[in-house]
Design a protein around this motif. Structure first.
Motif, PDB file in Angstrom:
ATOM      1  N   LYS A  92       0.681  -1.171   0.023  1.00  0.00           N
ATOM      2  CA  LYS A  92      -0.116  -0.071  -0.015  1.00  0.00           C
ATOM      3  C   LYS A  92       0.785   1.050  -0.150  1.00  0.00           C
ATOM      4  O   LYS A  92       1.701   1.415   0.952  1.00  0.00           O
ATOM      5  N   LEU A  93       0.692   2.197  -0.968  1.00  0.00           N
ATOM      6  CA  LEU A  93       1.299   3.417  -0.955  1.00  0.00           C
ATOM      7  C   LEU A  93       0.539   4.593  -0.395  1.00  0.00           C
ATOM      8  O   LEU A  93      -0.638   4.610  -0.674  1.00  0.00           O
ATOM      9  N   THR A  94       1.057   5.258   0.594  1.00  0.00           N
ATOM     10  CA  THR A  94       0.312   6.287   1.256  1.00  0.00           C
ATOM     11  C   THR A  94       0.899   7.806   0.800  1.00  0.00           C
ATOM     12  O   THR A  94       2.185   7.930   1.011  1.00  0.00           O
ATOM     13  N   MET A  95       0.012   8.398   0.284  1.00  0.00           N
ATOM     14  CA  MET A  95       0.823  10.117   0.052  1.00  0.00           C
ATOM     15  C   MET A  95       0.703  10.787   1.065  1.00  0.00           C
ATOM     16  O   MET A  95       0.182  10.361   2.095  1.00  0.00           O
ATOM     17  N   GLU A  96       1.200  11.803   0.953  1.00  0.00           N
ATOM     18  CA  GLU A  96       1.606  13.021   1.854  1.00  0.00           C
ATOM     19  C   GLU A  96       0.001  13.307   2.417  1.00  0.00           C
ATOM     20  O   GLU A  96      -0.010  13.634   3.587  1.00  0.00           O
ATOM     21  N   ASN A  97      -0.831  13.480   1.395  1.00  0.00           N
ATOM     22  CA  ASN A  97      -2.262  13.825   1.983  1.00  0.00           C
ATOM     23  C   ASN A  97      -3.081  12.912   2.663  1.00  0.00           C
ATOM     24  O   ASN A  97      -4.252  13.022   3.005  1.00  0.00           O
ATOM     25  N   GLY A  98      -2.602  11.747   2.789  1.00  0.00           N
ATOM     26  CA  GLY A  98      -3.115  10.679   3.432  1.00  0.00           C
ATOM     27  C   GLY A  98      -3.819   9.757   2.625  1.00  0.00           C
ATOM     28  O   GLY A  98      -4.437   8.496   3.124  1.00  0.00           O
ATOM     29  N   GLU A  99      -4.010  10.109   1.384  1.00  0.00           N
ATOM     30  CA  GLU A  99      -4.738   9.058   0.309  1.00  0.00           C
ATOM     31  C   GLU A  99      -3.776   7.981   0.037  1.00  0.00           C
ATOM     32  O   GLU A  99      -2.531   8.026   0.143  1.00  0.00           O
ATOM     33  N   SER A 100      -4.192   6.619   0.176  1.00  0.00           N
ATOM     34  CA  SER A 100      -3.568   5.571  -0.233  1.00  0.00           C
ATOM     35  C   SER A 100      -4.122   4.790  -1.392  1.00  0.00           C
ATOM     36  O   SER A 100      -5.397   4.790  -1.812  1.00  0.00           O
ATOM     37  N   VAL A 101      -3.181   3.808  -2.003  1.00  0.00           N
ATOM     38  CA  VAL A 101      -3.583   3.136  -2.998  1.00  0.00           C
ATOM     39  C   VAL A 101      -2.779   1.650  -3.102  1.00  0.00           C
ATOM     40  O   VAL A 101      -1.753   1.804  -2.650  1.00  0.00           O
ATOM     41  N   ASP A 102      -3.458   0.836  -3.402  1.00  0.00           N
ATOM     42  CA  ASP A 102      -2.841  -0.559  -3.317  1.00  0.00           C
ATOM     43  C   ASP A 102      -1.867  -0.592  -4.681  1.00  0.00           C
ATOM     44  O   ASP A 102      -2.514  -0.199  -5.689  1.00  0.00           O
TER      45      ASP A 102
END
Length: 116
Positions: A92-102
């Motif tokens: 899981k990748l989590t962006m600085e803004n808190g959004e995550s994507v598998d």
């Protein structure tokens, strides 16, 4: 190489580090060793020898040894080996803004042979 009484003696080419400089050098060496051996650690964790990895990847044991010395990991190789051992890979990748994507959503072809 110098010899003393017919024994080879290595010459220490590194300067003598002290204090904060020594701590910084040791930290950098430890980080380099961790990154270089990440693939080897993964291979051992899933219980494969270099020869077995070579057979799975259709390459040679010598190439596997070279892969273990690289500083970067090939996620396709990691996923292929995990799949061969019936290990599911979830990244899981989590962006600085808190959004995550598998990661699987970004590169589904890497996961096509993985177990459901």
């Amino acid at each position: 190489m110098k010899t003393i009484r017919d024994k080879e003696v290595g010459v220490d080419w590194r300067p003598q580090w002290e204090g904060a400089d020594l701590a910084r050098v040791e930290k950098l060496e430890a980080e380099a060793n961790r990154s270089v051996s990440a693939f080897r650690n993964f291979r051992k964790m899933i219980g494969l020898t270099q020869v077995q990895v070579a057979e799975l990847l259709n390459t040679t044991q010598a190439n596997v040894s070279k892969m273990e010395k690289r500083r970067s990991l090939d996620m396709g190789v990691i996923i292929s080996l995990a799949s061969a051992k019936n290990i599911k890979v979830d990244i899981k990748l989590t962006m600085e803004n808190g959004e995550s994507v598998d990661f699987e959503d970004l590169a589904p072809s890497l996961f096509s042979d993985e177990m459901a």
